[in-house]
Scaffold this active site. Structure first.
Site, PDB file in Angstrom:
ATOM      1  N   THR A  48       0.864  -1.177   0.000  1.00  0.00           N
ATOM      2  CA  THR A  48       0.000   0.000   0.000  1.00  0.00           C
ATOM      3  C   THR A  48       0.901   1.227   0.000  1.00  0.00           C
ATOM      4  O   THR A  48       1.516   1.560   1.012  1.00  0.00           O
ATOM      5  CB  THR A  48      -0.911   0.008   1.230  1.00  0.00           C
ATOM      6  OG1 THR A  48      -1.689  -1.189   1.246  1.00  0.00           O
ATOM      7  CG2 THR A  48      -1.853   1.211   1.211  1.00  0.00           C
ATOM      8  N   LYS A  61      -0.243   5.787   8.476  1.00  0.00           N
ATOM      9  CA  LYS A  61       0.479   5.987   7.216  1.00  0.00           C
ATOM     10  C   LYS A  61      -0.473   5.968   6.031  1.00  0.00           C
ATOM     11  O   LYS A  61      -0.397   6.816   5.131  1.00  0.00           O
ATOM     12  CB  LYS A  61       1.553   4.906   7.075  1.00  0.00           C
ATOM     13  CG  LYS A  61       2.381   4.987   5.807  1.00  0.00           C
ATOM     14  CD  LYS A  61       1.851   4.118   4.664  1.00  0.00           C
ATOM     15  CE  LYS A  61       1.918   2.641   4.971  1.00  0.00           C
ATOM     16  NZ  LYS A  61       1.513   1.819   3.783  1.00  0.00           N
ATOM     17  N   LYS A 105      -6.908   1.085  -3.459  1.00  0.00           N
ATOM     18  CA  LYS A 105      -6.508   0.510  -2.173  1.00  0.00           C
ATOM     19  C   LYS A 105      -6.659   1.533  -1.050  1.00  0.00           C
ATOM     20  O   LYS A 105      -7.157   1.220   0.046  1.00  0.00           O
ATOM     21  CB  LYS A 105      -5.067   0.015  -2.253  1.00  0.00           C
ATOM     22  CG  LYS A 105      -4.476  -0.444  -0.931  1.00  0.00           C
ATOM     23  CD  LYS A 105      -5.228  -1.614  -0.313  1.00  0.00           C
ATOM     24  CE  LYS A 105      -4.522  -2.091   0.941  1.00  0.00           C
ATOM     25  NZ  LYS A 105      -5.287  -3.137   1.665  1.00  0.00           N
TER      26      LYS A 105
END
Length: 294
Positions: A94, A241, A171
């Protein structure tokens, strides 16, 4: 059968690599912490001492690492030169779509195809091969890895076209929706508890009827049972993140996302309390604590 390179054996990498080995594929595996990769040796994997040692000329290599910086460090000039003409690098990580697009251009100059293929699955879903893959990049690379995604973790594969970063946009959207759903469930369960309802009944009613998907059922159960600090399948630090990346994409495309800002603050609060290794469902503690509950 050609040997496949696999770089990054964490909570997700281990079950995916395990499935590939069980499906009969030959793997060269690299992980920064070598001990984490050792269980794969018994299944026939070759454990190597560097990312370059995992690569075969013209072959396929998967990377599954924690963030953009880690991937950029690995996918350097030496990496793409080792893959060479016809090689395919499939990133399961990711990361920022901008990073994916930059890597795709860099790889193309060396005759290597980059494919974005981020994983939609927690470790147990990957192990059971009921996860989902989203892929983007040149058709040649996507077709070469499609059966490997199915063998590794994916029940479904969704193709987002040839722009390498598109899969990573989806995603990030998916991870944002999971985080927003956790916030929604936390607030709802708190409202139920503050008004004297049996929250277990509330959970059962909602997650077996209107909100019966696995996100609501699984994360809802974790919120109900306050399962925040058990062994994390996905750490709060990684969740933060990812939401940082969501907000970055939102800023660059002038997309207001007030809910994304809220869950960002929830995760930031979790980390501020020294709980970076808790599961990211710990963002639910924000709503719980705000209401004076524990």
């Amino acid at each position: 059968m050609k040997t496949i390179g696999f770089i990054g054996i964490g909570n997700l990498g281990l079950p995916i690599a395990t499935n590939l080995l069980k499906a009969g594929h030959h793997l060269k595996v690299y992980n920064r912490t070598r001990d984490k990769a050792l269980p794969l040796e018994a299944l026939g994997a070759e454990i190597v001492d560097s990312p370059l040692a995992a690569i075969e000329k013209g072959g396929i290599v998967f990377t599954l690492v924690s963030d953009d910086a880690a991937l950029k460090e690995i996918a350097n000039d030496a990496f793409v030169a080792a893959l060479g003409q016809g090689g395919v690098h499939a990133s399961l990580s990711t990361i920022s779509p901008e990073t994916a697009n930059t890597l795709a251009d860099h790889h193309k100059h060396h005759g290597v195809t980059y494919v974005g293929a981020p994983v939609f699955a927690r470790p147990e879903a990957a192990a059971a091969k009921v996860g989902n893959a989203v892929i983007s990049g040149h058709t040649y690379g996507k077709e070469r890895i499609r059966h490997l995604l199915t063998d590794g973790f994916a029940k479904n594969i969704f193709d987002l076209g040839e722009k390498a970063g598109s899969a990573n946009v989806l995603k990030l959207i998916g991870n944002f929706m999971i985080a927003a759903s956790m916030e929604m469930m936390a607030e709802s369960f708190v409202l139920a508890e503050k008004n004297g309802l049996d929250v277990k009944v509330v959970y059962e009613m909602l997650t077996t009827t209107m909100f019966s998907g696995p996100i609501f059922r699984n994360y809802g159960g974790m919120i109900l049972n306050r399962e925040f600090s058990s062994e994390a399948a996905f750490k709060a630090s990684l969740g933060l993140k990812d939401i940082d990346l969501v907000l970055e994409v939102a800023r660059t495309s002038y997309t207001p996302m007030p809910m994304a800002n809220l869950v960002h603050q929830r995760l930031l609060t979790v980390l501020s309390k020294g709980r970076r290794d808790d599961d990211w469902v710990a963002l639910a503690t924000g709503a719980i604590n705000d209401a004076g509950l524990k």
